[in-house]
Design a protein around this motif. Structure first.
Motif, PDB file in Angstrom:
ATOM      1  N   THR A  32       0.839  -1.210   0.000  1.00 43.00           N
ATOM      2  CA  THR A  32       0.000   0.000   0.000  1.00 43.00           C
ATOM      3  C   THR A  32       0.861   1.243   0.000  1.00 43.00           C
ATOM      4  OG1 THR A  32      -1.748  -1.162   1.211  1.00 43.00           O
ATOM      5  CG2 THR A  32      -1.809   1.247   1.253  1.00 43.00           C
ATOM      6  N   ARG A  35       2.426   1.684  -3.469  1.00 40.79           N
ATOM      7  CA  ARG A  35       1.434   2.127  -4.455  1.00 40.79           C
ATOM      8  C   ARG A  35       1.111   3.608  -4.295  1.00 40.79           C
ATOM      9  NH1 ARG A  35      -2.189  -1.035  -3.105  1.00 40.79           N
ATOM     10  NH2 ARG A  35      -3.576   0.335  -1.915  1.00 40.79           N
ATOM     11  N   ARG A  36       0.921   4.035  -3.050  1.00 38.23           N
ATOM     12  CA  ARG A  36       0.556   5.437  -2.856  1.00 38.23           C
ATOM     13  C   ARG A  36       1.738   6.357  -3.167  1.00 38.23           C
ATOM     14  NH1 ARG A  36      -2.468   8.865  -4.456  1.00 38.23           N
ATOM     15  NH2 ARG A  36      -2.809  10.698  -3.165  1.00 38.23           N
ATOM     16  N   THR A  38       4.051   5.810  -5.417  1.00 31.54           N
ATOM     17  CA  THR A  38       4.120   5.862  -6.876  1.00 31.54           C
ATOM     18  C   THR A  38       3.070   6.816  -7.437  1.00 31.54           C
ATOM     19  OG1 THR A  38       4.931   3.577  -6.964  1.00 31.54           O
ATOM     20  CG2 THR A  38       3.970   4.480  -8.991  1.00 31.54           C
ATOM     21  N   GLU A  39       1.860   6.774  -6.870  1.00 29.74           N
ATOM     22  CA  GLU A  39       0.787   7.671  -7.333  1.00 29.74           C
ATOM     23  C   GLU A  39       1.127   9.128  -7.045  1.00 29.74           C
ATOM     24  OE1 GLU A  39      -2.556   6.218  -5.197  1.00 29.74           O
ATOM     25  OE2 GLU A  39      -2.910   4.502  -6.541  1.00 29.74           O
TER      26      GLU A  39
END
Length: 287
Positions: A32, A35-36, A38-39
């Motif tokens: 998680t 992913r965040r 990278t966003e």
């Protein structure tokens, strides 16, 4: 859009340096966090961290955001301290309204409370009318009454009686100090109107407090609440007057019950007032 949680993620990762420790501190899965991050880097269009020797090092933009995150964390920690220990660091202003006869007790109460909570400041409105709670936006009323308004909630702080008092026990022949027409409707005013007919009246006053001061000067004898006579060091001329017993109530508006400074003041004021009133009684309360 950058959220407070995103800012905290950047701050924790910059501080801890590894994805595993940052994820543990944030109580999220490592995937998680990846992913965040990278966003976020996609949204900003620039890297926020560089991985050097297995550790995450913030870029200039990442370091700037990390400093903002540290400020947010500090504010959250301060807010948590206030929630958990706010009763010890109360701040603000409390407007209290009371009757003139209770001023000595209330002044002592305010002084005692401020010794423990120096961040609290008071406005004191002295009036004999409950209506002044609305007129002066008072938050707390400390009143002698047997019939507190249904619109207010609080607790009975004690009971008291009335008696005839003077500066000297041998003063029974002294003239009277009586209440004027502005207080004719209160029980003490009605008693005086009935029992002083034909007697010499030295002074008429519109204040129970002033009646006590005048009696203390030796000007005459006065019908007074026992707690006020005690404040002036006056002596009773006979027994308490039957039928004039009354109560002191500590009252607030219902919507202030959960306000920390008001709740703390009420908890403090009740026991102190009960200890100072001549006739103590078990506390009753209005829900």
């Amino acid at each position: 859009m950058l959220s407070a949680n995103d800012l905290l993620l950047i701050g924790v990762l910059a501080r801890d340096g590894t994805a595993a420790s940052a994820a543990a501190a944030l109580k999220v899965h490592v995937a998680t966090l990846y992913r965040r991050l990278t966003e976020l880097e996609r949204e900003t269009g620039t890297p926020l961290f560089r991985k050097i020797g297995g550790r995450y090092s913030p870029t200039p933009l990442g370091a700037e955001l990390a400093r903002s995150a540290a400020a947010v964390e500090a504010s959250l920690a301060d807010a948590q301290r206030r929630l958990s220990g706010g009763e010890q660091r109360l701040e603000g202003r409390i407007t209290v309204t009371t009757a003139d006869s209770l001023v000595p007790l209330v002044a002592e109460l305010l002084h005692s409370f401020r010794r423990e909570h120096a961040g609290i400041h008071f406005d004191l409105v002295v009036s004999n009318s409950f209506a002044d709670m609305a007129r002066y936006e008072a938050e707390v009323a400390i009143r002698p009454t047997r019939t507190p308004p249904e619109t207010l909630v609080g607790q009975k702080a004690g009971t008291f009686g009335y008696g005839i008092f003077a500066a000297d026990r041998d003063a029974s022949a002294l003239p009277w100090i009586v209440l004027d027409d502005s207080l004719a409707s209160v029980p003490a005013g009605r008693w005086l109107a009935k029992h002083t007919v034909g007697s010499e009246v030295a002074l008429r006053v519109n204040s129970m407090w002033v009646a006590g001061q005048a009696a203390a000067s030796g000007l005459g004898k006065a019908l007074l609440p026992d707690y006020l006579a005690k404040q002036f060091g006056l002596l009773p001329l006979g027994e308490p007057i039957d039928g004039l017993e009354s109560e002191v109530w500590l009252l607030i508006h219902a919507d202030l019950r959960r306000t920390p400074r008001i709740r703390s003041f009420m908890d403090f004021a009740g026991p102190l007032l009960r200890s100072r009133l001549t006739r103590e009684a078990p506390t009753s309360s209005k829900p």
